[in-house]
Design an enzyme around this catalytic site. Structure first.
Site, PDB file in Angstrom:
ATOM      1  N   HIS A   1      -4.202   4.506  10.100  1.00  0.00           N
ATOM      2  CA  HIS A   1      -5.498   3.833  10.229  1.00  0.00           C
ATOM      3  C   HIS A   1      -5.297   2.339  10.373  1.00  0.00           C
ATOM      4  O   HIS A   1      -4.245   1.806  10.007  1.00  0.00           O
ATOM      5  CB  HIS A   1      -6.365   4.130   9.001  1.00  0.00           C
ATOM      6  CG  HIS A   1      -6.728   5.568   8.884  1.00  0.00           C
ATOM      7  ND1 HIS A   1      -5.896   6.492   8.273  1.00  0.00           N
ATOM      8  CD2 HIS A   1      -7.795   6.267   9.322  1.00  0.00           C
ATOM      9  CE1 HIS A   1      -6.457   7.687   8.332  1.00  0.00           C
ATOM     10  NE2 HIS A   1      -7.612   7.580   8.965  1.00  0.00           N
TER      11      HIS A   1
ATOM     12  N   ASP B   1      -8.164  -6.043   6.865  1.00  0.00           N
ATOM     13  CA  ASP B   1      -7.768  -6.818   5.689  1.00  0.00           C
ATOM     14  C   ASP B   1      -6.315  -7.294   5.764  1.00  0.00           C
ATOM     15  O   ASP B   1      -5.654  -7.485   4.759  1.00  0.00           O
ATOM     16  CB  ASP B   1      -7.985  -6.014   4.414  1.00  0.00           C
ATOM     17  CG  ASP B   1      -7.169  -4.721   4.373  1.00  0.00           C
ATOM     18  OD1 ASP B   1      -6.423  -4.424   5.333  1.00  0.00           O
ATOM     19  OD2 ASP B   1      -7.281  -3.985   3.373  1.00  0.00           O
TER      20      ASP B   1
ATOM     21  N   CYS C   1      -1.968   0.534   9.091  1.00  0.00           N
ATOM     22  CA  CYS C   1      -1.339   1.273   8.006  1.00  0.00           C
ATOM     23  C   CYS C   1      -0.865   2.605   8.593  1.00  0.00           C
ATOM     24  O   CYS C   1      -1.673   3.482   8.898  1.00  0.00           O
ATOM     25  CB  CYS C   1      -2.364   1.469   6.898  1.00  0.00           C
ATOM     26  SG  CYS C   1      -1.739   2.262   5.426  1.00  0.00           S
TER      27      CYS C   1
ATOM     28  N   ARG D   1      -4.574  -4.758   9.561  1.00  0.00           N
ATOM     29  CA  ARG D   1      -3.484  -4.038   8.902  1.00  0.00           C
ATOM     30  C   ARG D   1      -3.423  -2.635   9.486  1.00  0.00           C
ATOM     31  O   ARG D   1      -4.256  -1.803   9.204  1.00  0.00           O
ATOM     32  CB  ARG D   1      -3.706  -3.967   7.393  1.00  0.00           C
ATOM     33  CG  ARG D   1      -2.686  -3.094   6.673  1.00  0.00           C
ATOM     34  CD  ARG D   1      -2.836  -3.152   5.155  1.00  0.00           C
ATOM     35  NE  ARG D   1      -4.166  -2.821   4.699  1.00  0.00           N
ATOM     36  CZ  ARG D   1      -4.521  -1.638   4.172  1.00  0.00           C
ATOM     37  NH1 ARG D   1      -3.642  -0.667   4.046  1.00  0.00           N
ATOM     38  NH2 ARG D   1      -5.760  -1.442   3.782  1.00  0.00           N
TER      39      ARG D   1
ATOM     40  N   HIS E   1      -1.430  11.547  15.568  1.00  0.00           N
ATOM     41  CA  HIS E   1      -2.047  10.732  14.512  1.00  0.00           C
ATOM     42  C   HIS E   1      -0.979   9.838  13.897  1.00  0.00           C
ATOM     43  O   HIS E   1       0.093  10.303  13.509  1.00  0.00           O
ATOM     44  CB  HIS E   1      -2.659  11.643  13.441  1.00  0.00           C
ATOM     45  CG  HIS E   1      -3.086  10.929  12.210  1.00  0.00           C
ATOM     46  ND1 HIS E   1      -4.222  10.156  12.162  1.00  0.00           N
ATOM     47  CD2 HIS E   1      -2.537  10.867  10.970  1.00  0.00           C
ATOM     48  CE1 HIS E   1      -4.348   9.664  10.944  1.00  0.00           C
ATOM     49  NE2 HIS E   1      -3.331  10.082  10.200  1.00  0.00           N
TER      50      HIS E   1
ATOM     51  N   CYS F   1       0.813  -1.222   0.000  1.00  0.00           N
ATOM     52  CA  CYS F   1       0.000   0.000   0.000  1.00  0.00           C
ATOM     53  C   CYS F   1       0.849   1.276   0.000  1.00  0.00           C
ATOM     54  O   CYS F   1       0.330   2.357  -0.227  1.00  0.00           O
ATOM     55  CB  CYS F   1      -0.958   0.002   1.186  1.00  0.00           C
ATOM     56  SG  CYS F   1      -0.125   0.022   2.791  1.00  0.00           S
TER      57      CYS F   1
END
Length: 134
Positions: A105, A109, A119, A117, A102, A65
């Site tokens: 996310h 999946d 990410c 995951r 932050h 990704c």
């Protein structure tokens, strides 16, 4: 998890730099494939804002990704979650529980054993190899 870390806006800007500040304090996202230079050796990924340990190298995987991806956090209490309905979609945002920075996310999946995951923006992480200085 240690006590909460709070800083002034200026202190966050000095600690994180421009991109880090945009991502970690304004819920931004770095471009994909900009942090593929993390070492492959054993170690811990820490919060770039406060140094809290967040993820282990052994839980990192290539999701394709463009962002560092992990199957699980080092400690559940080290990561906070909130609903993110920005950009016309609903996602689960993850942040550092210690400084509220932050991180990215989490999606359902990922591979076994968790199916998750995480990410994560690479700019939100600092890597410390095992045996390295704290």
């Amino acid at each position: 998890m240690s006590d909460k870390v709070t800083k002034t806006d200026l202190q966050w800007r000095q600690t994180l730099g421009d991109l880090g500040y945009e991502v970690m304090r304004n819920h931004g996202t770095e471009r994909p494939f900009t942090h593929d230079d993390f070492p492959e050796t054993a170690g811990t990924f820490r919060c770039a804002g406060c140094g809290a340990p967040l993820f282990e190298q052994s839980d990192k995987f290539d999701a394709g990704c463009g962002w560092p991806s992990f199957t699980r956090p080092l400690e559940d209490e080290g990561i906070g979650e909130s609903r993110d309905a920005r950009h016309g979609m609903v996602r689960t945002e993850v942040h550092c529980a210690r400084c509220d920075g932050h991180l990215g996310h989490v999606f359902p999946d990922g591979p076994a054993p968790t199916g998750l995951r995480y990410c994560i923006n690479g700019v939100a992480l600092d890597f410390k190899p095992d045996g390295g200085a704290e």
